[in-house]
Design an enzyme around this catalytic site. Structure first.
Site, PDB file in Angstrom:
ATOM      1  N   ALA A  14       2.566   2.627  98.432  1.00  0.00           N
ATOM      2  CA  ALA A  14       3.927   1.782  97.811  1.00  0.00           C
ATOM      3  C   ALA A  14       4.249  -0.134  98.769  1.00  0.00           C
ATOM      4  O   ALA A  14       3.907  -0.313  98.711  1.00  0.00           O
ATOM      5  CB  ALA A  14       5.619   2.229  97.486  1.00  0.00           C
ATOM      6  N   TYR A  15       3.540   0.742  99.792  1.00  0.00           N
ATOM      7  CA  TYR A  15       3.775   0.088 101.236  1.00  0.00           C
ATOM      8  C   TYR A  15       2.851  -1.247 101.418  1.00  0.00           C
ATOM      9  O   TYR A  15       2.529  -2.103 100.929  1.00  0.00           O
ATOM     10  CB  TYR A  15       4.374   0.582 102.160  1.00  0.00           C
ATOM     11  CG  TYR A  15       4.112   0.047 103.905  1.00  0.00           C
ATOM     12  CD1 TYR A  15       4.817  -1.117 104.054  1.00  0.00           C
ATOM     13  CD2 TYR A  15       3.011  -0.125 104.467  1.00  0.00           C
ATOM     14  CE1 TYR A  15       5.042  -1.982 104.796  1.00  0.00           C
ATOM     15  CE2 TYR A  15       3.279  -0.284 105.928  1.00  0.00           C
ATOM     16  CZ  TYR A  15       4.050  -1.265 106.110  1.00  0.00           C
ATOM     17  OH  TYR A  15       4.598  -2.258 107.688  1.00  0.00           O
TER      18      TYR A  15
END
Ligand code: ZN
Length: 687
Positions: free
Chosen positions: A576-577
């Protein structure tokens, strides 16, 4: 009664302490002096460097402010050397300054005031001088002589306007020495001198004479109201006028920055709004300043921008464009009519912009200068209003105004100013600015002269960092505000505040971010979505407001996005990062593509493993990353150091250095670029 002298306060004081006490009473009264104006002196016997008693005069040094003055701010001059000058026929300012520097008992003391000779030539122990609004108002009208006679009878000598220097000093000395009955001297377009055998006596007289002028004004205030005329344009209601002000400020800042970049200060205090609403305000504001001291800050005239409906922003913008150009043309004409050809033309754009219904803006190289100009214009309004009680308002002639603005003594002061810092005159916004990397960047840019707006979800943290920077760099240099970068409304309202605080923006450091962890096969949608909201959409919302503002301002600009090494080298369990930060970087590149033609640059800094003060490296992230690398949490920082080529620990200060380079002009030819700050990571090399 304005007299605040208390004998109980002064018990046991020596002459110099009494002078300090007297000066501070005058300095604290803004109706008498503002921002370094006015001066005081006392004549005493003093020991010279060999212990010989010698008649001396202690006088305020140039550049000190009476409200905070201390003993050390009063240089001492040998009167046996100074007084013979009274018999000279003439003396240039340069000769006078050079001569006085040789009369000082302590040559390392501050330079004595430019009004030193005037004090010296008055044959009294204590002398006090102010630029009292009420006194200047008496002199700045068509009936000055008659009004002063009416208020003071024969107690006062009146000296027509001459610039401070030898001639004025000699004239005042002659008027007073031949006439022991008079209690004070009124200098037209300038101020008041009083004296006495003690500091208290000189102060008492000063306070009494100013009181008399104010009583006269109060008794005739109705004539002032008549002189201002009826209401031409009521102020817009507060929220509406702030909207309009925020809408036009960046355009105004850009126009006023054509020669030298300036910051703006918006002011809608009631006295300003009242003056702007009057029928005659426009004509009166164009007549000229109250004194040359005012002129140095405000220039001879403000720019008055009026339209039939101040809510009509497009019309206001058009009037602003036309008004600014006309102002600069008229300034250039005035300059060429009066210049000797020696002095280069100063900035032809206004320092004060008045928009009826909306408010006043003042401009300056920094927030402090804009604040001083604003304060002075409040006093100009006061003087104009009071002067009308005695007749039509009058000011310096165009020639005298030119000689005041281009006085070699003032121009010389400008040459003494230290060189400007890299981000002087600029305004920078840092999102996620309260902690970690953001904080390090905020402190670095402020040290380099920028005005800094710290935006953060943590409002307390943002405000406290802003206060810290204001304590270090001076009031007004930093502002803290709450900003949730994922909220379109909050970003918009923060930008309205920012437009009102400084007029615009030159640098955006888009830094706010989060680092959720978790393998993609198990990652909850909410975590994925949250990463995109903050790490991608947040940068979009802030950058969109920024480029809209910067295009209106039309002075270019620099956007710096704080990315991560994960953009070029994504990590396990950091899906996600890595994906949301990659979106951020694509966004930065498109911003570079779309805004190059406007001189707006956009670049990215990719840091890695900054632990100190970072909200990104929560306990959870540390534990998770340690697990992912198969090490203990304690070994984590060392692990990251060992994996980079330089074997260095990377800090927020390292990132701030790279941001500074990309924010300022040293990188003027670079846009759309990524700069790693990671100690060298081979798998993260851009390719
Ligand atoms: Zn003065």
């Amino acid at each position: 009664m304005r007299n605040l002298w208390k004998d109980a306060d002064t018990a046991g004081m020596d002459d110099l302490d009494l002078l300090v006490y007297q000066s501070r009473l005058i300095g604290a009264d803004t109706a008498l002096v503002v921002w370094g104006g006015g001066n005081t002196s006392i004549k005493v016997d003093q020991a010279d460097f060999r212990g010989r008693e010698t008649p001396a005069m202690l006088i305020k040094g140039s550049g000190s402010d009476m409200k905070t003055i201390e003993r050390k701010h009063f240089p001492s001059l040998r009167l046996d050397d100074v007084l013979p000058l009274f018999d000279e026929e003439s003396m240039s300012d340069e000769e006078m300054v050079a001569y006085l520097s040789k009369c000082m008992l302590d040559p390392s003391a501050p330079r004595p005031s430019i009004e030193t000779l005037l004090h010296a030539f008055l044959p009294y122990k204590s002398v006090a001088h102010s630029h009292a609004d009420a006194i200047v108002a008496l002199t700045n009208n068509e009936n000055a002589q008659r009004t002063i006679q009416l208020v003071y009878g024969d107690d006062m000598a009146v000296i027509e306007y001459i610039r401070p220097g030898f001639h004025l000093s000699k004239k005042v000395g002659q008027a007073v020495r031949g006439n022991p009955r008079i209690k004070g001297v009124v200098l037209v377009n300038h101020g008041l001198f009083t004296w006495g055998d003690t500091a208290k006596e000189a102060y008492d007289r000063h306070a009494d004479l100013v009181d008399l002028a104010e009583e006269h004004y109060n008794a005739n205030a109705a004539r002032s109201a008549k002189g201002l005329g009826g209401t031409a344009q009521k102020p817009l209601e507060t929220a509406r006028r702030h909207q309009v002000a925020a809408a036009i400020a960046p355009t105004m800042r850009g126009l006023a920055s054509q020669r030298n970049r300036v910051v703006l200060r918006y002011d809608d205090a009631s006295d300003v709004m009242g003056f702007l609403s009057t029928e005659r305000g426009k004509a009166l504001s164009g007549i000229g300043p109250a004194t040359p001291d005012h002129l140095i800050q405000t220039k001879q005239k403000p720019l008055w921008v009026d339209v039939s409906d101040p809510e009509d922003v497009p019309s206001l913008l058009q009037a602003l464009h036309q008004g600014m150009e006309r102002y600069a043309e008229e300034y250039a004409q005035w300059y060429s009519q009066h210049t000797t050809g020696e002095e280069p033309m100063l900035d032809p754009y206004p320092r004060v912009v008045l928009v009826p219904g909306v408010g006043m803006w003042t401009t300056g190289r920094d927030s402090r200068a804009a604040l001083i100009t604003g304060d002075i214009y409040h006093h100009t309004i006061d003087v104009v209003t009071k002067a009308l009680s005695a007749g039509a308002y009058t000011s310096l002639s165009a020639r005298d105004a030119f000689e005041a603005e281009y006085w070699p003594m003032e121009l010389y002061k400008l040459t003494l100013a230290p060189p400007e810092k890299e981000l002087a005159r600029q305004v920078a916004l840092i999102t996620g600015g309260a902690h970690g990397i953001g904080r390090a960047i905020a402190l670095r840019l402020a040290r380099e002269g920028a005005h800094v707006i710290v935006a953060d979800l943590d409002q307390e943290g943002a405000l406290s960092l802003a206060e810290e920077m204001n304590n270090t760099h001076g009031p007004g240099r930093a502002t803290g505000l709450r900003m949730d970068v994922t909220s379109e409304e909050e970003v918009a309202s923060a930008f309205e505040k920012l437009r009102l605080s400084y007029g615009g923006l030159d640098v955006l450091v888009s830094n706010a971010g989060i680092a959720p962890v978790g393998a993609l096969d198990e990652l909850p949608l909410a975590d994925w979505q949250r990463a995109l909201d903050i790490n991608a959409t947040g940068h979009f919302l802030v950058a969109r407001q920024t480029v809209r503002l910067m295009r209106k301002q039309a002075t270019g600009g620099s956007l710096v996005f704080v990315g991560t090494k994960n953009v070029t080298s994504p990590g396990k369990d950091f899906g996600a990062y890595s994906a949301s930060k990659a979106a951020e970087v694509q966004l930065a590149k498109v911003l570079a593509i779309e805004n190059g033609e406007f001189g707006i640059r956009c670049n990215v800094v990719n840091p890695d493993a900054i632990f100190e003060g970072s909200a990104l490296w929560s306990k959870e992230v540390r534990e998770q990353r340690a697990r992912a690398h198969g090490i203990s949490v304690d070994e984590l920082e060392d692990f990251y150091r060992q994996r980079n080529l330089l074997k260095e620990r990377v800090t927020g200060e390292d990132v701030a250095e790279a941001v500074l380079f990309l924010a300022g002009n040293r990188s003027a030819k670079t846009t759309g670029a990524m700069l790693p700050v990671d100690g060298g990571l081979r798998d993260a090399f851009p390719r």
